[in-house]
Design an enzyme around this catalytic site. Sequence first.
Site, PDB file in Angstrom:
ATOM      1  N   LEU A  32       1.347  -0.975   0.228  1.00  0.00           N
ATOM      2  CA  LEU A  32       0.067  -0.592  -0.251  1.00  0.00           C
ATOM      3  C   LEU A  32       1.046   1.364  -0.554  1.00  0.00           C
ATOM      4  O   LEU A  32       1.566   1.228   0.683  1.00  0.00           O
ATOM      5  CB  LEU A  32      -0.357   0.070   1.236  1.00  0.00           C
ATOM      6  CG  LEU A  32      -2.048  -0.833   1.373  1.00  0.00           C
ATOM      7  CD1 LEU A  32      -2.752  -1.452   3.078  1.00  0.00           C
ATOM      8  CD2 LEU A  32      -3.678  -1.042   0.230  1.00  0.00           C
ATOM      9  N   SER A  33       0.606   2.025  -0.629  1.00  0.00           N
ATOM     10  CA  SER A  33       1.106   3.653  -0.656  1.00  0.00           C
ATOM     11  C   SER A  33       1.725   4.011   0.997  1.00  0.00           C
ATOM     12  O   SER A  33      -0.132   4.319   2.051  1.00  0.00           O
ATOM     13  CB  SER A  33      -0.230   4.992  -0.601  1.00  0.00           C
ATOM     14  OG  SER A  33       0.426   5.939  -0.953  1.00  0.00           O
ATOM     15  N   GLY A  34       2.473   4.408   1.548  1.00  0.00           N
ATOM     16  CA  GLY A  34       2.873   4.560   2.808  1.00  0.00           C
ATOM     17  C   GLY A  34       3.364   2.734   3.566  1.00  0.00           C
ATOM     18  O   GLY A  34       3.487   3.204   5.121  1.00  0.00           O
ATOM     19  N   GLY A  36       6.026   1.057   2.964  1.00  0.00           N
ATOM     20  CA  GLY A  36       7.361   1.006   3.197  1.00  0.00           C
ATOM     21  C   GLY A  36       8.174   0.416   1.976  1.00  0.00           C
ATOM     22  O   GLY A  36       9.471   0.516   2.357  1.00  0.00           O
ATOM     23  N   LYS A  37       7.680   0.810   0.825  1.00  0.00           N
ATOM     24  CA  LYS A  37       8.246   0.094  -0.178  1.00  0.00           C
ATOM     25  C   LYS A  37       9.541   1.147  -0.200  1.00  0.00           C
ATOM     26  O   LYS A  37      10.432   0.207  -0.032  1.00  0.00           O
ATOM     27  CB  LYS A  37       7.179   0.264  -0.909  1.00  0.00           C
ATOM     28  CG  LYS A  37       6.094   0.008  -1.155  1.00  0.00           C
ATOM     29  CD  LYS A  37       5.151  -0.271  -2.316  1.00  0.00           C
ATOM     30  CE  LYS A  37       4.625   0.711  -3.192  1.00  0.00           C
ATOM     31  NZ  LYS A  37       3.962   1.702  -2.315  1.00  0.00           N
ATOM     32  N   SER A  38       9.560   2.185  -0.391  1.00  0.00           N
ATOM     33  CA  SER A  38      10.533   3.029  -0.660  1.00  0.00           C
ATOM     34  C   SER A  38      11.870   3.530   0.410  1.00  0.00           C
ATOM     35  O   SER A  38      13.017   3.567   0.323  1.00  0.00           O
ATOM     36  CB  SER A  38      10.126   5.195  -0.870  1.00  0.00           C
ATOM     37  OG  SER A  38       9.116   4.278  -1.701  1.00  0.00           O
ATOM     38  N   SER A 105       1.802  -1.810  -7.115  1.00  0.00           N
ATOM     39  CA  SER A 105       1.425  -3.235  -8.261  1.00  0.00           C
ATOM     40  C   SER A 105      -0.067  -3.555  -7.166  1.00  0.00           C
ATOM     41  O   SER A 105      -0.028  -5.116  -7.200  1.00  0.00           O
ATOM     42  CB  SER A 105       2.076  -4.093  -8.300  1.00  0.00           C
ATOM     43  OG  SER A 105       3.099  -3.597  -7.230  1.00  0.00           O
TER      44      SER A 105
END
Length: 198
Positions: A32-34, A36-38, A105
């Site tokens: 999800l957005s936020g 922690g991917k980046s 994605s």
Amino acid sequence: MENIIPHDFHIGKTDRNKLNGHNSFVVWFTGLSGSGKSTIANQVENELFKKGIKTFSLDGDNIRKGLNNNLGFSAADRQENLRRIAEISKLFVESGSLVIASFISPLEKDREMIKEIIGKDDFIEVFIKTSLEECERRDIKGLYKKARAGEIKNFTGIDAPYENPINPDLEVETEKENLEDAIKRIVLRLEDKLEIRV
Ligand SMILES: Nc1ncnc2c1ncn2[C@@H]1O[C@H](COP(=O)(O)OS(=O)(=O)O)[C@@H](OP(=O)(O)O)[C@H]1O
Ligand SMILES: Nc1ncnc2c1ncn2[C@@H]1O[C@H](COP(=O)(O)OP(=O)(O)O)[C@@H](O)[C@H]1O
């Protein structure tokens, strides 16, 4: 495609991997957005870069602001966004880089398409598993607030779906595992596949 005849170049991925001293493939962060991917992708790249690995990160900043700036967030646009990113990733893998891709994605069928384009042997899927409640609490970009207020449509988790990966290669539960431990775990797994040769 009709009348497109590929040229047979002499130098290929294997030659470049030999020159670089490590394998090349894609590590794909979904969540999800936020979630922690980046944050995680960045730290993983820092660690591997320090060890002399040829890395290249793909994320919203260099893709949605450039090549894909004509695409929005409908299901069809997300699919096209991800298809192009998968094709770019494949080129970077051919060029010898470890590609670190961070995109929501959200759909299983699109992640299957990505895996098919890149090739399953060159693909590691990492699910950044953070609950919607926690992402919304973090709301680092203020987008959830806007989505709740109806100012953004088709926002993932609010009025657009996110399907949890069925069988990811790695999973990070950011509400349970400490960030440093998660980074170490991911780096170890990637080093194994990189088969670093000095
Ligand atoms: N409607 C809607 N839904 C989800 N996300 C939105 C939306 N509008 C803008 N944003 C911002 O765009 C980033 C997600 O883009 P992606 O290319 O990763 O999305 S997708 O994989 O095509 O679904 C995402 O970035 P991250 O927070 O880094 O995930 C958001 O900041
Ligand atoms: N264990 C963790 N892993 C990753 N991010 C975390 C973690 N705990 C808290 N965070 C915070 O959550 C936010 C995640 O944001 P970001 O990495 O931009 O997410 P994404 O790229 O998925 O949208 C950051 O502010 C980060 O500091």
